[in-house]
Structure formats: C-alpha cells, structure tokens
Write a protein that holds these residues in place. Structure first.
Motif, short mmCIF file in Angstrom:
data_model
loop_
_atom_site.label_atom_id
_atom_site.label_comp_id
_atom_site.label_asym_id
_atom_site.label_seq_id
_atom_site.Cartn_x
_atom_site.Cartn_y
_atom_site.Cartn_z
N UNK A 68 0.82 -1.22 0.00
CA UNK A 68 0.00 0.00 0.00
C UNK A 68 0.85 1.26 0.00
N UNK A 69 2.00 1.21 0.67
CA UNK A 69 2.84 2.39 0.70
C UNK A 69 4.27 2.06 1.08
N UNK A 70 5.18 2.89 0.59
CA UNK A 70 6.57 2.86 1.01
C UNK A 70 6.93 4.30 1.36
N UNK A 71 7.37 4.50 2.60
CA UNK A 71 7.72 5.84 3.08
C UNK A 71 9.15 5.78 3.62
N UNK A 72 10.00 6.65 3.10
CA UNK A 72 11.39 6.72 3.54
C UNK A 72 11.58 7.94 4.42
N UNK A 73 12.16 7.73 5.60
CA UNK A 73 12.44 8.82 6.52
C UNK A 73 13.89 8.73 6.98
N UNK A 100 12.33 8.94 -1.10
CA UNK A 100 12.76 8.01 -2.15
C UNK A 100 12.12 8.41 -3.47
N UNK A 101 12.67 7.87 -4.55
CA UNK A 101 12.13 8.11 -5.88
C UNK A 101 11.28 6.94 -6.32
N UNK A 102 11.14 6.78 -7.62
CA UNK A 102 10.31 5.71 -8.20
C UNK A 102 10.73 4.34 -7.68
N UNK A 142 6.09 5.75 -9.92
CA UNK A 142 6.79 6.95 -9.47
C UNK A 142 5.85 7.92 -8.76
N UNK A 143 4.68 7.41 -8.36
CA UNK A 143 3.68 8.25 -7.70
C UNK A 143 3.53 7.77 -6.26
N UNK A 144 3.66 8.73 -5.33
CA UNK A 144 3.45 8.36 -3.92
C UNK A 144 2.03 7.91 -3.73
N UNK A 187 14.87 1.28 -5.32
CA UNK A 187 14.49 2.68 -5.48
C UNK A 187 15.67 3.57 -5.12
N UNK A 188 15.72 4.76 -5.73
CA UNK A 188 16.74 5.71 -5.30
C UNK A 188 16.34 6.33 -3.96
N UNK A 189 17.35 6.61 -3.14
CA UNK A 189 17.10 7.21 -1.83
C UNK A 189 17.86 8.53 -1.76
#
Length: 161
Positions: A56-61, A71-73, A87-89, A112-114
């Motif tokens: 459902x989601x990937x969130x980078x902190x 993060x990117x795509x 590439x869409x949050x 993914x790129x960070x």
C-alpha cells in the motif's frame, strides 16, 4: 589579455563543480512498508490464500533527527520477474491474484533511489519473503506477544559508520 579573460570566465564554472567534503556520506534511513491484506509476524509477511496482496505504501524517513529523506520511483519484482514501476506516492502496487492461489512462499523485491539531505544519492534494495497460508489460523502468533502488524520498518544502512 584574451587568455586571462578566458581563464577568468572559466573560474565560476570550476567553482560550481567543486564538491563538498562529505559527498561520500551515504544515507541512513528507515523504509516503512505497509502491506495490503497481509500481516507481519516476527519479520515474516503472511497472506491468506486467495487474498489480494500488495504494497500500500513505502515511506522513507531519515534515521538521524533533523535530516530529511525521501525516495524516488519504486520498481518491483516477484521471484526475480519484473512486474512494474511506480513513481507516484505512495508507491503502491497490487499483485495479480494468481500469486496467492497456492500455499507456499514467494519473494517480492523492490529497488528505489534514496535521497537524504547532505548525503550522496544511493539505491535501496529490499527482498521480502511472503508466506501464503491456507487460512488465518495458520498465521503464527508473534513471539513478543504483541498483535501482528500490517507493515514493517526496514532499517536500511548504506554504510556501517
């Protein structure tokens, strides 16, 4: 005089290409993954046979307080087979139902790129084992006694400083 003028004109360009002293500092981030129709027990992901599964989601902190990270795509693979990129949050993906029709396990991978403030660009890769069980009764109880979670945090360190 002409050579001096050319050198003087090139000086700002050379100054703009100078690098920072900490370009080799790699990101230190937490990657929070939330699953669809699945639970996480002791770092293992479980989904009931026949249920639609996905991320459902990937969130980078940033792991360090006061820094920002994202993060990117995100590109996804199932057992090494590419299945898509978003590439869409919130970087969600839902898998075709045939992946959960039989009990057993498969691997979902993402790359993914960070980006972290003050750090070099890096690429994160994760491989998560997904267990398909016949019924919810087949999902084990967590060893810590807490309720199963619908997501997990992957502590991703690019360096061991």
């Amino acid at each position: 005089m002409k050579k001096f003028l050319l050198a003087l004109m090139a000086l700002p360009l050379m100054m703009s290409l100078a690098s920072c002293h900490d370009d080799d500092e790699l990101p230190d981030v937490n990657i929070n993954v939330t699953y669809k129709n699945a639970v996480v027990v002791d770092h293992q992901v479980y989904v009931v046979q026949g249920q639609e599964f996905g991320i459902e989601s990937i969130v980078t902190t940033a792991a360090q307080e006061g820094k920002n990270a994202t993060n990117g795509a995100v590109s996804y693979w199932l057992n090494g087979i590419p299945v898509g990129t978003t590439d869409v949050q919130p970087f969600a993906i839902t898998l075709a139902p045939e992946w959960t029709q039989e009990t057993g396990s498969f691997y979902i991978e993402f790359v993914m790129p960070v980006y972290e403030e003050g750090c070099a660009l890096a690429t994160a890769y994760a491989r998560v084992k997904v267990n398909v069980v016949a019924s919810a009764d087949d999902i084990p109880s967590p060893s810590d006694g807490e309720a199963p979670a619908t997501g997990q945090t992957l502590d991703h360190k690019f360096n061991d400083k």
